[in-house]
Design an enzyme around this catalytic site. Structure first.
Site, mmCIF file in Angstrom:
data_model
loop_
_atom_site.group_PDB
_atom_site.id
_atom_site.type_symbol
_atom_site.label_atom_id
_atom_site.label_comp_id
_atom_site.label_asym_id
_atom_site.label_seq_id
_atom_site.Cartn_x
_atom_site.Cartn_y
_atom_site.Cartn_z
ATOM 1 N N THR A 54 40.270 45.740 33.524
ATOM 2 C CA THR A 54 38.822 45.612 33.718
ATOM 3 C C THR A 54 38.519 44.138 33.982
ATOM 4 O O THR A 54 38.639 43.302 33.082
ATOM 5 C CB THR A 54 38.045 46.088 32.480
ATOM 6 O OG1 THR A 54 38.426 47.425 32.175
ATOM 7 C CG2 THR A 54 36.543 46.026 32.737
ATOM 8 N N LYS A 69 34.026 40.912 26.540
ATOM 9 C CA LYS A 69 34.333 40.420 27.891
ATOM 10 C C LYS A 69 33.621 41.280 28.947
ATOM 11 O O LYS A 69 33.029 40.771 29.901
ATOM 12 C CB LYS A 69 35.863 40.451 28.068
ATOM 13 C CG LYS A 69 36.424 40.206 29.451
ATOM 14 C CD LYS A 69 36.939 41.458 30.148
ATOM 15 C CE LYS A 69 37.945 42.291 29.437
ATOM 16 N NZ LYS A 69 38.333 43.526 30.116
ATOM 17 N N LYS A 93 33.107 50.043 36.787
ATOM 18 C CA LYS A 93 33.636 49.949 35.412
ATOM 19 C C LYS A 93 32.718 49.084 34.534
ATOM 20 O O LYS A 93 32.459 49.409 33.376
ATOM 21 C CB LYS A 93 35.061 49.369 35.464
ATOM 22 C CG LYS A 93 35.701 49.133 34.128
ATOM 23 C CD LYS A 93 35.886 50.422 33.324
ATOM 24 C CE LYS A 93 36.422 50.128 31.931
ATOM 25 N NZ LYS A 93 36.200 51.255 31.018
HETATM 26 N N1 LIG Z 1 41.899 49.767 25.079
HETATM 27 C C1 LIG Z 1 41.006 50.500 25.754
HETATM 28 O O1 LIG Z 1 40.415 51.452 25.207
HETATM 29 C C2 LIG Z 1 40.696 50.229 27.193
HETATM 30 C C3 LIG Z 1 40.968 49.009 27.792
HETATM 31 N N2 LIG Z 1 40.629 48.812 29.100
HETATM 32 C C4 LIG Z 1 40.940 47.537 29.751
HETATM 33 O O2 LIG Z 1 42.332 47.534 30.004
HETATM 34 C C5 LIG Z 1 42.843 46.206 29.871
HETATM 35 C C6 LIG Z 1 43.947 46.190 28.818
HETATM 36 O O3 LIG Z 1 43.396 46.634 27.606
HETATM 37 P P1 LIG Z 1 44.296 46.876 26.301
HETATM 38 O O4 LIG Z 1 45.584 47.488 26.666
HETATM 39 O O5 LIG Z 1 43.415 47.546 25.329
HETATM 40 O O6 LIG Z 1 44.513 45.372 25.844
HETATM 41 P P2 LIG Z 1 45.595 44.726 24.860
HETATM 42 O O7 LIG Z 1 44.926 43.531 24.307
HETATM 43 O O8 LIG Z 1 46.170 45.741 23.961
HETATM 44 O O9 LIG Z 1 46.746 44.260 25.884
HETATM 45 C C7 LIG Z 1 46.540 43.199 26.770
HETATM 46 C C8 LIG Z 1 47.738 43.036 27.673
HETATM 47 O O10 LIG Z 1 47.512 41.897 28.527
HETATM 48 C C9 LIG Z 1 48.608 40.990 28.380
HETATM 49 N N3 LIG Z 1 48.171 39.618 28.603
HETATM 50 C C10 LIG Z 1 47.152 38.960 28.004
HETATM 51 N N4 LIG Z 1 47.038 37.709 28.490
HETATM 52 C C11 LIG Z 1 48.032 37.564 29.404
HETATM 53 C C12 LIG Z 1 48.427 36.495 30.255
HETATM 54 N N5 LIG Z 1 47.790 35.326 30.266
HETATM 55 N N6 LIG Z 1 49.478 36.708 31.066
HETATM 56 C C13 LIG Z 1 50.132 37.882 31.068
HETATM 57 N N7 LIG Z 1 49.799 38.949 30.298
HETATM 58 C C14 LIG Z 1 48.757 38.780 29.475
HETATM 59 C C15 LIG Z 1 49.129 41.231 26.974
HETATM 60 O O11 LIG Z 1 50.438 40.706 26.842
HETATM 61 P P3 LIG Z 1 51.022 40.310 25.391
HETATM 62 O O12 LIG Z 1 51.543 41.584 24.806
HETATM 63 O O13 LIG Z 1 52.077 39.315 25.679
HETATM 64 O O14 LIG Z 1 49.891 39.719 24.602
HETATM 65 C C16 LIG Z 1 49.055 42.755 26.925
HETATM 66 O O15 LIG Z 1 50.109 43.344 27.639
HETATM 67 C C17 LIG Z 1 41.633 45.324 29.546
HETATM 68 O O16 LIG Z 1 41.131 44.790 30.745
HETATM 69 C C18 LIG Z 1 40.645 46.305 28.940
HETATM 70 O O17 LIG Z 1 39.312 45.870 29.077
HETATM 71 C C19 LIG Z 1 40.063 49.796 29.863
HETATM 72 C C20 LIG Z 1 39.799 51.005 29.335
HETATM 73 C C21 LIG Z 1 40.067 51.312 27.939
HETATM 74 O O1 LIG Z 2 36.921 50.325 28.526
HETATM 75 C C1 LIG Z 2 36.939 51.050 27.569
HETATM 76 C C2 LIG Z 2 36.801 52.483 27.616
HETATM 77 O O2 LIG Z 2 36.817 53.135 26.547
HETATM 78 O O3 LIG Z 2 36.660 53.026 28.722
#
Ligand SMILES: NC(=O)C1=CN([C@@H]2O[C@H](COP(=O)(O)OP(=O)(O)OC[C@H]3O[C@@H](n4cnc5c(N)ncnc54)[C@H](OP(=O)(O)O)[C@@H]3O)[C@@H](O)[C@H]2O)C=CC1
Ligand SMILES: O=CC(=O)O
Length: 291
Positions: free
Chosen positions: A95, A238, A170
């Site tokens: 996102t 965010k 989104k």
């Molecule tokens: N969780 C949810 O319910 C939902 C989330 N989203 C979106 O999906 C995305 C991921 O969410 P989610 O999985 O929950 O997040 P997490 O915080 O669980 O995971 C984040 C991921 O991004 C990586 N990351 C962060 N910073 C960097 C960087 N500088 N360089 C490389 N990799 C990086 C992390 O790596 P590392 O493990 O090394 O920290 C990890 O793999 C977000 O944009 C979120 O808004 C969308 C729908 C639903």
């Molecule tokens: O981005 C979060 C979700 O639940 O969708």
């Protein structure tokens, strides 16, 4: 079908496991490489860098925390741009704001590669059960190529036109979700403080016109102060911030979303950013106490 997968956070881990379960060959990379171990047990291969994954796979999917992470994985040394070329596709499901997607799209096009943004609606459980809603935009041919993977990851995928439209959709959806979560938290607090049983409120809500899976799923946990993260609060904040910026650009006044954003910021300042976004309830309870 062989796919690359960058980012094994809450969403990426569930999504890559789903692809593996459904017969896809998957090569994964995560910034913290040790997080790859669990998916390797289920048959994934590991790339040492994003570039190595792109070199190996014709389609690479990413789902990363925020715009900075999405840009870093593409533009930094050993990033996606090092190996993307004609015949290869990159699908960013993070996102982010439309500006971030446009930057990535332009850079990939200059290398002859194909780009699709495809953020998802749905949380940890829909990711685990393949019930996401996929909001794709960009290269239509890449979209068609990715449909078998999208069919495994989601219950429905939309193709929304040019790059930017997926990000915008989104952000609109999550702006609404964050605002509703704040109203819900205020309702629960008001019920409790005025002497009502919050469980009765949940039962009443669930039978009425505003019943929804979020109230049904999160409500009972919030009443128990359980904020085990499905959608981390820092990501919801965010999304509010990026949605408000989209509102600025389009001269759309969004006082409700702005107030909700303040509550999420307050929650972050209280150290609740890694908990589920429903932990904003704690800030509402706190404010109601102090008044
Ligand atoms: N969780 C949810 O319910 C939902 C989330 N989203 C979106 O999906 C995305 C991921 O969410 P989610 O999985 O929950 O997040 P997490 O915080 O669980 O995971 C984040 C991921 O991004 C990586 N990351 C962060 N910073 C960097 C960087 N500088 N360089 C490389 N990799 C990086 C992390 O790596 P590392 O493990 O090394 O920290 C990890 O793999 C977000 O944009 C979120 O808004 C969308 C729908 C639903
Ligand atoms: O981005 C979060 C979700 O639940 O969708």
């Amino acid at each position: 079908m062989e796919v690359g997968f960058l980012g094994l956070g809450i969403m990426g881990k569930a999504m890559s496991m789903n692809l593996l379960k459904n017969g896809f060959k998957v090569t994964v990379w995560n910034r913290t490489l040790s997080k790859c171990d669990e998916v390797v047990v289920h048959g994934a291969s590991v790339g040492e860098t994003p570039a190595e994954v792109v070199k190996k796979c014709n389609i690479t999917i990413a789902i990363l925390s925020d715009p900075a992470a999405a840009l870093s994985v593409v533009f930094d040394k050993d990033g996606v741009l090092d190996q993307i070329c004609s015949g290869k596709g990159y699908i960013d499901m993070s996102t982010v704001d439309p500006e971030t997607s446009w930057k990535i799209s332009e850079a990939i096009a200059l290398k002859g590669g194909h780009f699709l943004e495809a953020p998802v609606s749905g949380s940890k459980q829909p990711a685990e059960t393949g019930q996401l809603v996929i909001l794709a935009a960009g290269d239509k041919a890449l979209y068609e190529e990715a449909v078998p993977a999208f069919d495994v990851l989601g219950k429905k995928s939309f193709f929304l036109g040019p790059v930017g439209n997926g990000a915008k959709m989104k952000l609109v959806v999550n702006m609404i979700m964050g605002s509703v979560m704040n109203a819900f938290s205020e309702g629960l607090t008001l019920a409790e403080r005025s002497g009502l049983n919050p469980h009765s409120l949940l039962d009443v809500l669930d039978l009425g016109g505003i019943a929804n899976p979020m109230f049904r799923g999160k409500g009972p946990e919030m009443v128990k102060d359980n904020y085990s993260p499905a959608f981390p609060l820092k990501h919801q904040q965010k999304d509010m911030r990026l949605a408000l910026a989209l509102g600025d650009q389009n001269a759309v006044s969004m006082p409700v979303a702005a107030a909700a954003n303040e509550a999420f910021k307050k929650a972050r300042s209280m150290g609740l950013g890694d908990l589920d976004f429903s932990a904003v309830y704690e800030t509402v309870k706190l404010l109601k106490h102090s008044s």
